[in-house]
Scaffold this active site. Structure first.
Site, short mmCIF file in Angstrom:
data_model
loop_
_atom_site.label_atom_id
_atom_site.label_comp_id
_atom_site.label_asym_id
_atom_site.label_seq_id
_atom_site.Cartn_x
_atom_site.Cartn_y
_atom_site.Cartn_z
N GLU A 1 154.25 -7.91 23.41
CA GLU A 1 152.80 -7.78 23.69
C GLU A 1 152.39 -6.33 23.87
O GLU A 1 151.20 -6.01 23.86
CB GLU A 1 152.43 -8.63 24.92
CG GLU A 1 152.79 -8.06 26.29
CD GLU A 1 154.27 -8.16 26.64
OE1 GLU A 1 155.08 -8.59 25.80
OE2 GLU A 1 154.63 -7.79 27.79
N HIS B 1 159.31 -6.75 25.24
CA HIS B 1 157.86 -6.94 25.40
C HIS B 1 157.09 -6.79 24.09
O HIS B 1 156.51 -5.73 23.84
CB HIS B 1 157.32 -5.91 26.39
CG HIS B 1 157.75 -6.15 27.80
ND1 HIS B 1 157.03 -6.92 28.68
CD2 HIS B 1 158.84 -5.72 28.48
CE1 HIS B 1 157.65 -6.96 29.84
NE2 HIS B 1 158.76 -6.23 29.75
N CYS C 1 160.76 -11.12 29.30
CA CYS C 1 161.29 -10.35 30.43
C CYS C 1 161.32 -11.16 31.73
O CYS C 1 162.13 -12.06 31.87
CB CYS C 1 160.49 -9.06 30.55
SG CYS C 1 161.42 -7.72 31.27
N1 GLN Z 1 162.83 -6.64 36.65
C1 GLN Z 1 161.75 -7.59 36.59
C2 GLN Z 1 162.12 -8.87 37.33
O1 GLN Z 1 163.19 -8.98 37.85
C3 GLN Z 1 161.38 -7.89 35.17
C4 GLN Z 1 160.78 -6.67 34.52
C5 GLN Z 1 159.74 -6.97 33.49
O2 GLN Z 1 159.25 -8.10 33.35
N2 GLN Z 1 159.34 -5.96 32.77
O3 GLN Z 1 161.32 -9.77 37.40
#
Ligand code: GLN
Length: 184
Positions: free
Chosen positions: A166, A164, A71
């Site tokens: 994890e 995710h 992410c």
């Molecule tokens: N929207 C977040 C960002 O721009 C990422 C979201 C996440 O890691 N769950 O960093």
């Protein structure tokens, strides 16, 4: 630095790895692999700049340090961040372009079963939370897709996800990463 690192520590330890939290460039010494967790990519890169970790980390990854990003971590690695903050700096080592929050805001978090190249057995539970949307992929290999977009890519010793693992209790992707990092 910031974000969901404790969950990764748990998943990595369960997968047989020894872990260390990385906050300064000295902490990079002797690592087989590194995880860039989810969280807030703008905060992460700001902190990495402030502590002097950004450049040494970029060098280490560019020189083959095994890297597992989820992410926000994937945003930090990306060559291009579309619609990022005007001064958003990243590592620029992964040949993809991503749009921050490309699936919408927090309310649009969702779960989807994913087929991931190289994983046997049932589909992987993809947990998406304010996830980046991969807009284009250059030389990286797409290893999972959802709704016509890449959600997992691999490039050399980098594996980067929009979701995710994890948070799921499914250790298959962490185990694969531990194997990749050990094969240095
Ligand atoms: N929207 C977040 C960002 O721009 C990422 C979201 C996440 O890691 N769950 O960093």
């Amino acid at each position: 630095m910031q974000g969901a690192f404790a969950e990764h520590v748990r998943a990595l330890e369960k997968s047989g790895a020894h872990t260390r939290l990385v906050r300064t460039s000295e902490d990079l010494e002797g690592l087989d692999g590194i995880v860039l967790p989810g969280g807030e990519s703008t905060t992460m890169t700001m902190l990495m700049e402030r502590t002097g970790l950004l450049e040494p980390l970029r060098d280490a990854i560019a020189h083959g340090l095994a890297t597992f990003a989820t992410c926000a971590g994937t945003i930090v690695l990306a060559r291009e961040v579309v619609d990022g903050m005007a001064d958003q700096k990243g590592l620029g080592v992964l040949d993809i372009a991503v749009r921050r929050n490309g699936y919408g805001r927090q309310v649009d978090s969702f779960e989807a079963p994913l087929d991931v190249v190289g994983l046997s057995g049932k589909s992987f539970p993809g947990v998406f939370i304010r996830s980046p949307l991969v807009e284009s992929v250059g030389s990286a290999e797409v290893i999972a897709q959802y709704d016509g977009h890449a959600v997992a890519v691999r490039q050399g010793r980098i594996v980067a996800l929009c979701f995710h693992p994890e948070l799921t209790g499914d250790l298959r992707l962490h185990r694969e990463f531990v194997k990749l990092a050990a094969a240095s």
